[in-house]
Design a protein around this motif. Structure first.
Motif, short mmCIF file in Angstrom:
data_model
loop_
_atom_site.label_atom_id
_atom_site.label_comp_id
_atom_site.label_asym_id
_atom_site.label_seq_id
_atom_site.Cartn_x
_atom_site.Cartn_y
_atom_site.Cartn_z
N PHE A 158 0.98 -1.09 -0.01
CA PHE A 158 0.10 -0.11 -0.11
C PHE A 158 0.83 1.16 0.02
O PHE A 158 1.12 1.71 0.93
CB PHE A 158 -0.87 0.06 0.98
CG PHE A 158 -1.90 -1.17 1.25
CD1 PHE A 158 -3.02 -1.13 0.58
CD2 PHE A 158 -1.45 -2.43 1.88
CE1 PHE A 158 -3.88 -2.57 0.43
CE2 PHE A 158 -2.26 -3.55 1.76
CZ PHE A 158 -3.52 -3.45 1.08
N PRO A 159 1.33 1.77 -1.09
CA PRO A 159 2.29 2.79 -1.37
C PRO A 159 1.78 4.06 -0.76
O PRO A 159 2.47 5.08 -0.34
CB PRO A 159 2.32 2.86 -2.80
CG PRO A 159 1.44 2.26 -3.48
CD PRO A 159 0.98 1.10 -2.51
N ASP A 160 0.46 4.26 -0.36
CA ASP A 160 -0.09 5.41 0.07
C ASP A 160 0.52 5.66 1.44
O ASP A 160 0.66 6.71 1.96
CB ASP A 160 -1.84 5.77 0.03
CG ASP A 160 -2.07 5.80 -1.29
OD1 ASP A 160 -1.42 6.02 -2.29
OD2 ASP A 160 -3.41 5.81 -1.23
N ILE A 267 -3.57 14.69 -5.73
CA ILE A 267 -4.30 13.91 -7.09
C ILE A 267 -5.68 14.63 -7.44
O ILE A 267 -6.32 14.41 -6.29
CB ILE A 267 -4.27 12.56 -7.00
CG1 ILE A 267 -2.73 12.01 -6.47
CG2 ILE A 267 -4.69 11.95 -8.03
CD1 ILE A 267 -1.97 12.27 -7.80
N PRO A 268 -5.87 14.91 -8.49
CA PRO A 268 -7.30 15.45 -8.53
C PRO A 268 -8.44 14.52 -8.77
O PRO A 268 -7.93 13.11 -8.91
CB PRO A 268 -7.15 16.24 -9.90
CG PRO A 268 -6.05 15.71 -10.75
CD PRO A 268 -5.16 15.26 -9.38
N PRO A 269 -9.77 14.65 -8.53
CA PRO A 269 -10.67 13.64 -8.74
C PRO A 269 -10.51 13.05 -10.00
O PRO A 269 -10.35 13.55 -11.15
CB PRO A 269 -11.98 14.18 -8.53
CG PRO A 269 -11.71 15.44 -7.66
CD PRO A 269 -10.16 15.94 -8.23
N VAL A 270 -10.55 11.70 -10.03
CA VAL A 270 -10.55 10.83 -11.19
C VAL A 270 -12.00 10.94 -12.23
O VAL A 270 -13.16 10.81 -11.46
CB VAL A 270 -10.09 9.44 -11.26
CG1 VAL A 270 -10.26 8.65 -12.59
CG2 VAL A 270 -8.94 9.30 -10.72
N SER A 271 -12.00 11.28 -13.23
CA SER A 271 -13.26 11.20 -14.14
C SER A 271 -13.28 10.19 -15.18
O SER A 271 -12.26 9.72 -15.51
CB SER A 271 -13.28 12.58 -15.01
OG SER A 271 -13.31 14.04 -14.09
N LEU A 272 -14.51 9.78 -15.30
CA LEU A 272 -14.58 8.60 -16.38
C LEU A 272 -14.92 9.32 -17.56
O LEU A 272 -15.67 10.04 -17.84
CB LEU A 272 -15.96 7.77 -15.91
CG LEU A 272 -16.50 6.70 -16.51
CD1 LEU A 272 -15.24 5.63 -16.73
CD2 LEU A 272 -17.73 6.07 -16.26
#
Length: 273
Positions: A158-160, A267-272
């Protein structure tokens, strides 16, 4: 500076395991080490919870911890006691690591956050969460080798967690482990090198090895990895004590060449798409 790493095959008797830990502390001091690293579950490995459960006690009653603290004070050696099984007030167990200074004082405690619940292709099934509760916080602590971020075994995936520790200033990571043979062969070296490279940090991974009294088999290969990702110690499969020369200034050198910590961005929110 010199670090010592203990690779051991912990059994089902805490008293026997405590004796080996204390011997390693004495050997590490004679060998000129500043700090000793020991594996996950250094005090006891026993998958039979009916047999082993009664031996798991609250921290203040744990004879292994007391013996290690006394030996650290006697031999003037810092110890990262990889982990011990501890009984919590709620009756569940904690997989808890300790940083002990050269006076025998506990400087930091860390309860393993990520619990190993998996079914392996070999047929092995592990449910750490059946008896253990996950930890709720990450920790860093000042040591003679640098600011240490504590993790345990499965945390490695878990790199975070390692990003959070290095963001908090950690320049070294401890990764005490009891990796299974199949997962060790596949992933142990590459994951430890990746954690070192990502953060430009030293990694100390003391491991369990061989066939244990409870029937399980662990991978061994305790490692010390430098901030460039180079393996400076690989102990193979034999139990014993290893030593590695450590240059804390190597962290600044590597981070200066590739300043990844400075370049980190939220990291910005991930968009689909």
């Amino acid at each position: 500076m010199k670090a010592a790493v203990l690779q051991m095959t912990s059994g089902i008797d805490p008293e026997v395991n405590a004796g080996r830990l204390c011997e390693a502390i004495a050997e590490g001091a004679v060998g000129g080490a500043t700090m000793l690293f020991t594996p996950e579950m250094s005090g006891m490995i026993d998958r039979d919870r009916v047999r082993g459960g009664p031996k798991i006690v609250p921290e203040e009653q744990d004879a292994v911890l007391s013996a290690v603290r006394a030996a650290a004070a006697e031999h003037k050696l810092w110890v990262q006691l990889g982990s011990l099984a501890m009984r919590r007030p709620d009756g569940k167990f904690a997989n808890r690591g300790f940083v002990i200074d050269d006076r025998g004082a506990v400087r930091a405690r860390y309860d393993k956050i990520h619990l190993f619940d998996v079914d392996l292709p070999t047929g092995e099934s592990w449910r750490e969460s059946a008896a253990y509760a996950p930890g709720g916080s990450a920790i860093v602590v000042e040591t003679p080798l640098g600011l240490l971020g504590s993790t345990i075994c499965y945390d490695l995936r878990f790199p975070d967690l390692y990003r959070a520790l290095s963001d908090a200033g950690a320049t070294i990571f401890s990764v005490p482990a009891a990796f299974t043979k199949p997962t060790g062969v596949a992933h142990w070296h590459v994951l430890l090198r990746a954690r070192a490279i990502e953060a430009g940090a030293w990694v100390f991974a003391a491991a369990q090895t061989g066939r244990h009294e409870d029937g399980r088999e662990t991978f061994g290969h305790s490692l010390v990895v430098d901030p460039w990702g180079e393996i400076v110690l690989d102990m193979g499969e034999g139990a014993g004590l290893g030593f590695a020369d450590i240059d804390p200034a190597r962290v600044a050198d590597v981070r200066g060449r590739i300043p990844v910590l400075q370049h980190r961005r939220p990291i910005p929110p991930v968009s689909l798409a």
